[in-house]
Design a protein around this motif. Structure first.
Motif, PDB file in Angstrom:
ATOM      1  N   ASP A  29       0.834  -1.210   0.000  1.00 17.95           N
ATOM      2  CA  ASP A  29       0.000   0.000   0.000  1.00 17.95           C
ATOM      3  C   ASP A  29       0.866   1.256   0.000  1.00 17.95           C
ATOM      4  OD1 ASP A  29      -2.203  -1.674   0.075  1.00 17.95           O
ATOM      5  OD2 ASP A  29      -2.589  -1.369   2.214  1.00 17.95           O
ATOM      6  N   ASP A  30       2.086   1.154   0.542  1.00 21.41           N
ATOM      7  CA  ASP A  30       3.006   2.287   0.583  1.00 21.41           C
ATOM      8  C   ASP A  30       3.842   2.441  -0.682  1.00 21.41           C
ATOM      9  OD1 ASP A  30       2.218   3.193   3.111  1.00 21.41           O
ATOM     10  OD2 ASP A  30       3.603   1.853   4.136  1.00 21.41           O
ATOM     11  N   GLY A  31       3.629   1.570  -1.701  1.00 28.63           N
ATOM     12  CA  GLY A  31       4.278   1.783  -2.982  1.00 28.63           C
ATOM     13  C   GLY A  31       5.097   0.658  -3.562  1.00 28.63           C
ATOM     14  N   PRO A  32       6.146   0.210  -2.879  1.00 26.36           N
ATOM     15  CA  PRO A  32       7.025  -0.771  -3.531  1.00 26.36           C
ATOM     16  C   PRO A  32       6.368  -2.126  -3.748  1.00 26.36           C
ATOM     17  CG  PRO A  32       8.042   0.113  -1.528  1.00 26.36           C
ATOM     18  CD  PRO A  32       6.651   0.628  -1.587  1.00 26.36           C
ATOM     19  N   ALA A  33       6.843  -2.838  -4.762  1.00 25.96           N
ATOM     20  CA  ALA A  33       6.452  -4.227  -4.993  1.00 25.96           C
ATOM     21  C   ALA A  33       7.588  -5.098  -4.464  1.00 25.96           C
ATOM     22  CB  ALA A  33       6.235  -4.488  -6.474  1.00 25.96           C
ATOM     23  N   ILE A  34       7.225  -6.108  -3.662  1.00 26.36           N
ATOM     24  CA  ILE A  34       8.251  -6.985  -3.090  1.00 26.36           C
ATOM     25  C   ILE A  34       7.894  -8.440  -3.355  1.00 26.36           C
ATOM     26  CG2 ILE A  34       8.843  -5.316  -1.297  1.00 26.36           C
ATOM     27  CD1 ILE A  34       7.381  -7.175   0.675  1.00 26.36           C
ATOM     28  N   ARG A  35       8.916  -9.280  -3.428  1.00 27.10           N
ATOM     29  CA  ARG A  35       8.713 -10.729  -3.526  1.00 27.10           C
ATOM     30  C   ARG A  35       8.822 -11.314  -2.135  1.00 27.10           C
ATOM     31  NH1 ARG A  35      12.326 -10.621  -8.467  1.00 27.10           N
ATOM     32  NH2 ARG A  35      13.811 -10.197  -6.857  1.00 27.10           N
ATOM     33  N   ALA A  36       7.938 -12.269  -1.829  1.00 20.41           N
ATOM     34  CA  ALA A  36       7.967 -12.884  -0.510  1.00 20.41           C
ATOM     35  C   ALA A  36       7.370 -14.275  -0.570  1.00 20.41           C
ATOM     36  CB  ALA A  36       7.176 -12.034   0.485  1.00 20.41           C
ATOM     37  N   VAL A  37       7.759 -15.096   0.392  1.00 17.33           N
ATOM     38  CA  VAL A  37       7.122 -16.398   0.561  1.00 17.33           C
ATOM     39  C   VAL A  37       5.778 -16.147   1.228  1.00 17.33           C
ATOM     40  CG1 VAL A  37       7.295 -18.646   1.705  1.00 17.33           C
ATOM     41  CG2 VAL A  37       9.348 -17.576   0.746  1.00 17.33           C
ATOM     42  N   LEU A  38       4.748 -16.848   0.780  1.00 13.93           N
ATOM     43  CA  LEU A  38       3.414 -16.706   1.350  1.00 13.93           C
ATOM     44  C   LEU A  38       3.193 -17.793   2.400  1.00 13.93           C
ATOM     45  CD1 LEU A  38       1.361 -16.022  -1.913  1.00 13.93           C
ATOM     46  CD2 LEU A  38       2.659 -14.418  -0.486  1.00 13.93           C
ATOM     47  N   THR A  39       2.263 -17.563   3.308  1.00 14.21           N
ATOM     48  CA  THR A  39       1.970 -18.566   4.327  1.00 14.21           C
ATOM     49  C   THR A  39       1.239 -19.758   3.731  1.00 14.21           C
ATOM     50  OG1 THR A  39      -0.063 -17.421   4.955  1.00 14.21           O
ATOM     51  CG2 THR A  39       1.916 -16.924   6.236  1.00 14.21           C
ATOM     52  N   GLU A  40       0.547 -19.569   2.620  1.00 13.83           N
ATOM     53  CA  GLU A  40      -0.160 -20.660   1.953  1.00 13.83           C
ATOM     54  C   GLU A  40       0.851 -21.559   1.246  1.00 13.83           C
ATOM     55  OE1 GLU A  40      -0.945 -17.475   1.782  1.00 13.83           O
ATOM     56  OE2 GLU A  40      -2.916 -17.403   2.687  1.00 13.83           O
ATOM     57  N   LYS A  41       0.795 -22.851   1.498  1.00 11.35           N
ATOM     58  CA  LYS A  41       1.747 -23.774   0.866  1.00 11.35           C
ATOM     59  C   LYS A  41       1.501 -23.914  -0.634  1.00 11.35           C
ATOM     60  CE  LYS A  41       3.751 -26.526   4.411  1.00 11.35           C
ATOM     61  NZ  LYS A  41       5.119 -26.182   4.182  1.00 11.35           N
ATOM     62  N   THR A  42       0.242 -23.848  -1.053  1.00 12.61           N
ATOM     63  CA  THR A  42      -0.071 -23.931  -2.480  1.00 12.61           C
ATOM     64  C   THR A  42      -0.901 -22.713  -2.865  1.00 12.61           C
ATOM     65  OG1 THR A  42      -2.162 -25.118  -2.251  1.00 12.61           O
ATOM     66  CG2 THR A  42      -0.154 -26.459  -2.337  1.00 12.61           C
ATOM     67  N   ASP A  43      -1.147 -22.578  -4.146  1.00 11.77           N
ATOM     68  CA  ASP A  43      -1.886 -21.406  -4.621  1.00 11.77           C
ATOM     69  C   ASP A  43      -3.403 -21.604  -4.574  1.00 11.77           C
ATOM     70  OD1 ASP A  43      -2.214 -23.162  -6.723  1.00 11.77           O
ATOM     71  OD2 ASP A  43      -0.973 -22.014  -8.111  1.00 11.77           O
ATOM     72  N   ALA A  44      -3.874 -22.710  -4.006  1.00 12.04           N
ATOM     73  CA  ALA A  44      -5.318 -22.951  -3.897  1.00 12.04           C
ATOM     74  C   ALA A  44      -5.963 -21.829  -3.081  1.00 12.04           C
ATOM     75  CB  ALA A  44      -5.589 -24.295  -3.233  1.00 12.04           C
ATOM     76  N   GLY A  45      -6.970 -21.203  -3.662  1.00  8.02           N
ATOM     77  CA  GLY A  45      -7.679 -20.136  -2.971  1.00  8.02           C
ATOM     78  C   GLY A  45      -7.078 -18.751  -3.138  1.00  8.02           C
ATOM     79  N   LEU A  46      -5.940 -18.643  -3.804  1.00  6.13           N
ATOM     80  CA  LEU A  46      -5.327 -17.327  -4.039  1.00  6.13           C
ATOM     81  C   LEU A  46      -5.787 -16.774  -5.382  1.00  6.13           C
ATOM     82  CD1 LEU A  46      -1.618 -17.944  -2.982  1.00  6.13           C
ATOM     83  CD2 LEU A  46      -3.345 -16.621  -1.735  1.00  6.13           C
TER      84      LEU A  46
END
Length: 138
Positions: A87-104
């Motif tokens: 929300d403050d501007g930059p785009a960052i790469r990060a590991v998500l808490t979801e193990k798979t992309d189901a529901g994202l």
């Protein structure tokens, strides 16, 4: 301090709702994470124009992918990585808490969280910054 020598504890707060320690160029307004102190990568302003800026650990999911095969020892597959536009501007790469992309889905609201991933030599929990899907209330 060069970016490559910043310990994780210098990149984010250890609070229940972590904030990211970014930086801001006073000359052009560019906001970035992680901080680096070589000068502004957008306008070329010198170090004297850069200042630290606390960034809220919230944003929208811009893209994501699930890693199913991984040879590293630091994280067990499957895991999902994403690009979050803060929300403050930059785009960052990060590991998500979801193990798979189901529901994202692209545009999901995400928030920074600290996740215990291991114990160090003194049996103290080691936490990493990850991003979790933020359920929206209607």
């Amino acid at each position: 301090m060069p970016e490559s020598s910043l310990p994780n504890s210098d990149l984010y707060s250890g609070s229940a709702e972590p904030t990211l320690n970014g930086a801001h160029c006073r000359a052009c307004g560019y906001v970035f994470f992680p901080p680096q102190w070589y000068g502004c990568e957008v306008c070329g302003a010198g170090l004297e124009q850069l200042e630290s800026k606390s960034l809220a650990g919230q944003g929208k999911l811009s893209s994501f992918a699930t890693v199913h095969l991984h040879q590293g020892k630091g994280i067990e597959a499957p895991f999902t990585v994403g690009v979050i536009v803060l929300d403050d501007g930059p785009a960052i790469r990060a590991v998500l808490t979801e193990k798979t992309d189901a529901g994202l889905k692209i545009g999901d609201h995400m928030r920074a969280v600290l996740v215990a991933v291991a114990d160090d030599e003194s049996n103290a929990p080691v936490k990493e910054l990850r991003f979790a899907k933020q359920e929206t209330t209607r």
